[in-house]
Design a protein around this motif. Sequence first.
Motif, mmCIF file in Angstrom:
data_model
loop_
_atom_site.group_PDB
_atom_site.id
_atom_site.type_symbol
_atom_site.label_atom_id
_atom_site.label_comp_id
_atom_site.label_asym_id
_atom_site.label_seq_id
_atom_site.Cartn_x
_atom_site.Cartn_y
_atom_site.Cartn_z
ATOM 1 N N ASP A 159 -6.951 3.155 -6.395
ATOM 2 C CA ASP A 159 -7.086 3.265 -7.845
ATOM 3 C C ASP A 159 -6.946 1.895 -8.503
ATOM 4 N N LEU A 160 -6.038 1.074 -7.972
ATOM 5 C CA LEU A 160 -5.911 -0.286 -8.485
ATOM 6 C C LEU A 160 -7.174 -1.082 -8.192
ATOM 7 N N ALA A 161 -7.681 -1.011 -6.965
ATOM 8 C CA ALA A 161 -8.889 -1.742 -6.599
ATOM 9 C C ALA A 161 -10.068 -1.323 -7.476
ATOM 10 N N ALA A 162 -10.199 -0.018 -7.723
ATOM 11 C CA ALA A 162 -11.278 0.484 -8.567
ATOM 12 C C ALA A 162 -11.158 -0.061 -9.980
ATOM 13 N N SER B 250 8.625 4.144 -6.374
ATOM 14 C CA SER B 250 8.402 3.410 -7.613
ATOM 15 C C SER B 250 7.762 4.306 -8.669
ATOM 16 N N GLY B 251 6.795 5.131 -8.235
ATOM 17 C CA GLY B 251 6.161 6.055 -9.165
ATOM 18 C C GLY B 251 7.144 7.067 -9.729
ATOM 19 N N SER C 85 -4.136 9.683 -13.125
ATOM 20 C CA SER C 85 -4.281 8.886 -11.914
ATOM 21 C C SER C 85 -3.079 7.948 -11.791
ATOM 22 N N PRO C 86 -2.910 7.285 -10.640
ATOM 23 C CA PRO C 86 -1.802 6.335 -10.503
ATOM 24 C C PRO C 86 -1.818 5.239 -11.563
ATOM 25 N N VAL C 87 -2.993 4.664 -11.846
ATOM 26 C CA VAL C 87 -3.064 3.605 -12.844
ATOM 27 C C VAL C 87 -2.726 4.140 -14.224
ATOM 28 N N GLN C 88 -3.149 5.343 -14.543
ATOM 29 C CA GLN C 88 -2.772 5.942 -15.826
ATOM 30 C C GLN C 88 -1.278 6.203 -15.900
ATOM 31 N N ALA C 89 -0.666 6.534 -14.781
ATOM 32 C CA ALA C 89 0.750 6.892 -14.770
ATOM 33 C C ALA C 89 1.653 5.691 -15.003
ATOM 34 N N ALA C 90 1.348 4.568 -14.370
ATOM 35 C CA ALA C 90 2.280 3.445 -14.432
ATOM 36 C C ALA C 90 1.639 2.135 -14.868
ATOM 37 N N GLY C 91 0.318 2.080 -14.914
ATOM 38 C CA GLY C 91 -0.343 0.869 -15.372
ATOM 39 C C GLY C 91 -0.805 -0.020 -14.231
ATOM 40 N N ASP D 245 -0.887 -3.367 -14.082
ATOM 41 C CA ASP D 245 0.004 -4.491 -13.783
ATOM 42 C C ASP D 245 1.207 -4.044 -12.958
ATOM 43 N N PHE D 246 1.714 -2.857 -13.262
ATOM 44 C CA PHE D 246 2.859 -2.312 -12.530
ATOM 45 C C PHE D 246 2.527 -2.192 -11.053
ATOM 46 N N TRP D 247 1.371 -1.574 -10.734
ATOM 47 C CA TRP D 247 1.013 -1.358 -9.330
ATOM 48 C C TRP D 247 0.616 -2.668 -8.657
ATOM 49 N N HIS D 248 -0.006 -3.559 -9.398
ATOM 50 C CA HIS D 248 -0.364 -4.846 -8.818
ATOM 51 C C HIS D 248 0.897 -5.569 -8.338
ATOM 52 N N LYS D 249 1.926 -5.588 -9.164
ATOM 53 C CA LYS D 249 3.180 -6.244 -8.773
ATOM 54 C C LYS D 249 3.833 -5.519 -7.600
ATOM 55 N N GLU D 250 3.861 -4.181 -7.646
ATOM 56 C CA GLU D 250 4.484 -3.423 -6.558
ATOM 57 C C GLU D 250 3.800 -3.718 -5.226
ATOM 58 N N LEU D 251 2.494 -3.771 -5.239
ATOM 59 C CA LEU D 251 1.763 -3.996 -3.996
ATOM 60 C C LEU D 251 1.932 -5.429 -3.496
ATOM 61 N N ILE D 252 1.914 -6.386 -4.404
ATOM 62 C CA ILE D 252 2.156 -7.768 -4.001
ATOM 63 C C ILE D 252 3.555 -7.906 -3.405
ATOM 64 N N ASP D 253 4.545 -7.287 -4.040
ATOM 65 C CA ASP D 253 5.917 -7.342 -3.529
ATOM 66 C C ASP D 253 6.031 -6.668 -2.167
#
Length: 378
Positions: A136-139, A325-326, A342-348, A350-358
């Motif tokens: 969902d983040l990639a999309a 995290s969700g 969707s996941p991006v709608q739920a948390a945003g 930027d939120f998921w981008h940081k979580e995945l990078i971490d």
Amino acid sequence: MPDVLLFGATGTTGRLVARALERRRVSIALAGRNETKLRALAAELGGPPIHRADATSPRALVSALDGCRVLLSCVGPFTLLGEAGVRAALEAGVHYLDSCGEGAFIRRLVEEFDDPARRRGVALAPAMGFDEVPADLAASLATEGLDEADLTLTYAFPTTASAGTIRSALRILSAPGRFIADGRRVAVAVGTRRRWAPLPPPVGPRPSISAPLAELELAPLHLRLRGLATYVAVGPLVDFGARYGLSSLAFLLRWGPVRDALGAALTQALPGVGEETLGGDKEVGGETTRGWWTILAEARHESQWRNVTLMGRDLYGTSARLLASGAAALADREFSASGVISPVQAAGRDFWHKELIDAGVSVETYEGRWPPRRVAEA
């Protein structure tokens, strides 16, 4: 009172999620059908409350949600067992998320439970682990600024899988998905379409086959798309099977006995199956690997294009982290979304981008005209 009730806590994914929630210091209660296993897990985690409940005892699950803000379900396959958790969350008036990857279940949530959830002020956030949070983040990243783009997602999975993942995967493959072509939904079964996917190293370009994955239902919840398709990268044998009979296998998988027999065989045959080896390092082809995975999003709109690649390892550990995290995000008292999201709608994003990078996931973006130009790397 605990903020999160973890339903299905003693399964492979559930135990990993419980530990991830503990690391985040989220207050939890545990629910499942095996009281002995619940007590053992609770002892390991410092004694959170436990509740005996399963998909056949929704009343017990509603009672267990008393005082909670979120129900996190790891009970699958969701097309078979997931409804009890959704109905319990709606009755109790708490937000819901799960580890589902089954598009048919998510489609049913949208069609049958979106309106009741909105009226109740409850968010239903399916597929909040791997593989659909990264997808969902990639999309979202790939289609940013490309209104009504054509989007193709290709997934390269590791071979390690738990028994629960195998059971869910076979249910996913048995049901056709809904691609989007020229703005219209088109039913597409597993293996009926093939393409050559330009995956980056170390996977490299690979044949891939159509697969009815959950992002087919999630992406249209928040993205305006002219086209949408999901593929899975495969080896030569599966690619050959896609040409000569994989669609017939998908038809056979609709029969419970066939599906159960194949699931049992794969559980025995696949390397690394079982929690004791999930996330463990293995020597494959002279390299040490730990469940490496890749997701490629290719977006096209007229002369513009953008490719986004996410690559990570430790599939189950990453999934547990994302689910924890969700759950923490939904438990926040400022959270106010409702309906199926969707996941991006739920948390945003930027939120998921940081979580995945971490979590050690790399995110790379290429865009423009040929030849490709790398514009961002994290």
